[in-house]
Design a protein around this motif. Structure first.
Motif, short mmCIF file in Angstrom:
data_model
loop_
_atom_site.label_atom_id
_atom_site.label_comp_id
_atom_site.label_asym_id
_atom_site.label_seq_id
_atom_site.Cartn_x
_atom_site.Cartn_y
_atom_site.Cartn_z
N ASN A 1 98.42 -52.38 19.73
CA ASN A 1 97.97 -52.58 21.13
C ASN A 1 99.10 -53.02 22.05
OD1 ASN A 1 94.88 -52.22 20.98
ND2 ASN A 1 95.32 -53.62 19.28
N ARG A 2 100.27 -52.36 21.87
CA ARG A 2 101.42 -52.67 22.73
C ARG A 2 101.80 -51.48 23.60
NH1 ARG A 2 105.94 -55.22 18.85
NH2 ARG A 2 105.98 -53.04 18.14
N GLY A 3 100.87 -50.53 23.69
CA GLY A 3 101.12 -49.37 24.53
C GLY A 3 101.81 -48.23 23.81
N ASN A 4 102.03 -48.36 22.49
CA ASN A 4 102.67 -47.32 21.70
C ASN A 4 101.59 -46.62 20.88
OD1 ASN A 4 104.02 -45.90 19.55
ND2 ASN A 4 105.87 -47.07 20.01
N ILE A 5 101.29 -45.38 21.22
CA ILE A 5 100.17 -44.67 20.60
C ILE A 5 100.41 -44.40 19.11
CG2 ILE A 5 100.98 -42.34 21.15
CD1 ILE A 5 98.02 -41.66 21.80
N LEU A 6 101.68 -44.21 18.72
CA LEU A 6 101.99 -43.97 17.31
C LEU A 6 101.73 -45.23 16.49
CD1 LEU A 6 103.00 -42.20 15.04
CD2 LEU A 6 105.36 -42.77 15.69
N GLU A 7 102.11 -46.38 17.02
CA GLU A 7 101.82 -47.65 16.35
C GLU A 7 100.32 -47.85 16.21
OE1 GLU A 7 105.63 -50.36 17.88
OE2 GLU A 7 103.59 -50.86 18.48
N ASP A 8 99.59 -47.58 17.28
CA ASP A 8 98.13 -47.75 17.25
C ASP A 8 97.49 -46.84 16.22
OD1 ASP A 8 98.45 -49.56 19.27
OD2 ASP A 8 97.74 -48.26 20.87
N TRP A 9 98.01 -45.62 16.08
CA TRP A 9 97.46 -44.69 15.10
C TRP A 9 97.77 -45.15 13.68
CZ3 TRP A 9 100.11 -40.54 12.20
CH2 TRP A 9 99.21 -39.72 11.52
N LEU A 10 98.98 -45.65 13.47
CA LEU A 10 99.40 -46.05 12.14
C LEU A 10 98.65 -47.27 11.63
CD1 LEU A 10 103.27 -45.54 12.44
CD2 LEU A 10 101.74 -44.25 10.94
N VAL A 11 98.55 -48.31 12.46
CA VAL A 11 97.97 -49.58 11.97
C VAL A 11 96.61 -49.89 12.57
CG1 VAL A 11 100.23 -50.56 11.47
CG2 VAL A 11 99.20 -50.96 13.71
N GLY A 12 96.15 -49.11 13.53
CA GLY A 12 94.81 -49.30 14.09
C GLY A 12 94.77 -50.30 15.23
N ARG A 13 93.98 -49.98 16.22
CA ARG A 13 93.83 -50.89 17.36
C ARG A 13 92.89 -52.04 17.04
NH1 ARG A 13 93.61 -46.01 21.57
NH2 ARG A 13 95.79 -46.02 22.24
N SER A 14 91.91 -51.80 16.18
CA SER A 14 90.94 -52.85 15.87
C SER A 14 91.02 -53.23 14.40
CB SER A 14 89.52 -52.40 16.21
OG SER A 14 89.11 -51.35 15.34
N ILE A 15 90.57 -54.44 14.09
CA ILE A 15 90.57 -54.93 12.72
C ILE A 15 89.38 -54.35 11.96
CG2 ILE A 15 90.36 -57.00 11.28
CD1 ILE A 15 91.81 -58.53 13.51
N SER A 16 88.22 -54.35 12.60
CA SER A 16 86.99 -53.90 11.93
C SER A 16 86.24 -52.92 12.82
CB SER A 16 86.09 -55.10 11.60
OG SER A 16 86.71 -55.96 10.70
N PRO A 17 86.63 -51.64 12.81
CA PRO A 17 85.90 -50.65 13.61
C PRO A 17 84.49 -50.46 13.05
CG PRO A 17 87.51 -49.58 12.19
CD PRO A 17 87.75 -51.05 12.08
N ARG A 18 83.52 -50.43 13.94
CA ARG A 18 82.12 -50.36 13.51
C ARG A 18 81.34 -49.32 14.29
NH1 ARG A 18 79.36 -55.74 11.34
NH2 ARG A 18 80.95 -56.30 9.82
N ILE A 19 80.36 -48.74 13.58
CA ILE A 19 79.34 -47.92 14.21
C ILE A 19 78.05 -48.71 14.05
CG2 ILE A 19 78.16 -45.70 14.26
CD1 ILE A 19 80.56 -44.51 12.76
N GLY A 20 77.69 -49.47 15.06
CA GLY A 20 76.57 -50.39 14.93
C GLY A 20 76.89 -51.45 13.90
N PHE A 21 76.07 -51.54 12.85
CA PHE A 21 76.29 -52.52 11.79
C PHE A 21 77.24 -51.99 10.72
CE2 PHE A 21 74.88 -54.60 7.77
CZ PHE A 21 75.19 -55.91 8.12
N LEU A 22 77.50 -50.68 10.73
CA LEU A 22 78.31 -50.04 9.70
C LEU A 22 79.79 -50.36 9.93
CD1 LEU A 22 78.34 -47.95 7.29
CD2 LEU A 22 78.80 -46.23 9.05
N ASP A 23 80.38 -51.12 9.00
CA ASP A 23 81.80 -51.45 9.07
C ASP A 23 82.58 -50.41 8.27
OD1 ASP A 23 84.38 -52.77 8.13
OD2 ASP A 23 83.65 -54.29 9.54
#
Length: 405
Positions: A154-176
């Motif tokens: 989350n520093r504005g570098n899209i490659l970094e965001d793709w590699l390590v993820g913007r979020s810690i726990s991406p969820r679809i509703g309750f589904l982690d």
């Protein structure tokens, strides 16, 4: 200038992609010489395999949502937030095994899981890439709650965001997604190993006790982790790391690395004498006892430090009022659970004998990871507890294995 995140994660991603295909090719060729590169080492897509895999994966997601098992709060995140997790991984494993048995009894060729291993790895990687891009383009930093933001990215570098993820726990509703993918790999491992067993019986019309022991040890380890699934919620990868393509691809390799032992024994018809099998089983059970009892002791102490079982235990009270155990398992070493984990993985690899190095790959990777994690834990605790940590280390001198490390 290339950032340290990219420098660290691009090689990890490449290794995470190369290793599963390399292992799958070794399984297919039945050539387990470490430096002998198979000619069939390439991705292969199969429409039927892809449809079945995606349907199975969706079933794993649905099993997570089934109202079976406890729902517990996870570790404390930023702003004091705690996400809830449903602990029904053992139930999911049992359903998968029952489904495998029913499929076998109905006459379906279950050995196809092993026979189509490269096609399965290919579709699994493709699915992970698709999910990683969906997460990248749907999760905007400004829309994420603060507690779920991966501070490494989350520093504005899209490659970094793709590699390590913007979020810690991406969820679809309750589904982690990250949590479910981690446990899905364990169910996949069980099915892969049973498929190897089915293939062995199909070819030989008999059993191999070395193969049965290897499958049994890995199944016990897998079932234990899913039965005590609350521990998975708190591991570093789940509670601190972001969910990017590097982690998603890494999770694909887990069933392949463990399955390599069973595949080697099954395809080479490798057999050990009964007394070796007894020694390996005893060694594994020693590791399992160490691993499970030390983890149980830690969990019980954290939950109920006033339990009568701890009345004679010694602790060191830190400046932050945290009590550090210096008795019981946690007086023997700072990570007795890692010690048990190492013993179990070494025992598993012993089932493959010593004529080839490759089947011992998983044990090597696990031991390396645990020793590296011990060093990371040491530095974090040293920064957190300061002089109290130095005092603790004088009492509990060994990091993992007494008199060795």
């Amino acid at each position: 200038m290339v950032s340290s995140i990219i420098k660290e994660n691009v090689p990890m991603l490449l290794m995470g992609l190369v290793l599963p295909f390399y292992i799958a090719a070794k399984m297919e060729s039945e050539n387990y010489t470490l430096l002998s590169f198979p000619t069939n080492w390439r991705p292969r897509l199969d429409l039927y395999v892809s449809v079945v895999y995606i349907a199975w994966l969706l079933c794993q997601w649905m099993l997570y949502l089934v109202n079976v098992g406890d729902v517990i709060p996870g570790p404390v995140l930023k702003q004091g937030k705690r996400l809830n997790y449903r602990l029904n991984g053992f139930f999911s494993l049992v359903v998968n095994i029952i489904g495998f048995l029913i499929t076998t009894l109905c006459g379906f060729k279950v050995a196809v899981i092993f026979e189509k291993i490269t096609e399965l790895v290919t579709i699994a990687c493709l699915v992970q890439f698709i999910i990683s891009f969906i997460l990248l383009f749907t999760q905007k930093t400004e829309n994420l709650p603060e507690y779920n933001i991966n501070t490494v990215a989350n520093r504005g570098n899209i490659l970094e965001d793709w590699l390590v993820g913007r979020s810690i726990s991406p969820r679809i509703g309750f589904l982690d997604l990250k949590f479910v993918f981690a446990r899905t790999g364990m169910s996949a491992l069980a099915l892969l190993n049973f498929s190897v067993l089915a293939k062995y019986y199909e070819n030989n019309k008999t059993t191999n006790y070395t193969l049965l022991l290897a499958i049994a040890m890995i199944l016990v380890y897998t079932a234990d982790n899913l039965y005590n699934e609350s521990n998975i919620v708190y591991i570093r990868e789940m509670s601190r790391d972001g969910c990017g393509i590097t982690l998603l691809v890494y999770l694909i390799g887990i069933p392949l690395e463990y399955g390599l032992i069973v595949s080697y024994v099954g395809t080479t018809k490798y057999e050990l004498p009964w007394y070796c099998l007894v020694c390996i089983a005893v060694f594994f059970l020693l590791g399992y006892w160490t691993y499970r009892s030390s983890n149980n002791e830690k969990s019980l102490f954290r939950a109920t430090p006033d339990d009568p079982r701890f009345k004679d235990y010694e602790t060191i009270t830190t400046a932050s009022k945290t009590n550090l155990l210096v008795s019981g398992w946690w007086g023997i070493s700072r990570h007795p659970n890692y010690m048990g984990d190492i013993i179990m993985h070494v025992a598993m690899s012993f089932a493959a004998g010593f004529t080839n190095v490759l089947p011992h790959l998983n044990a090597f990777l696990i031991v390396s990871m645990l020793l590296q994690r011990e060093r990371m834990d040491f530095e974090e605790c040293k920064n957190k507890y300061g002089d109290d940590w130095e005092r603790y280390c004088k009492r509990v001198k060994w990091g993992v294995i007494p008199y060795i490390f």
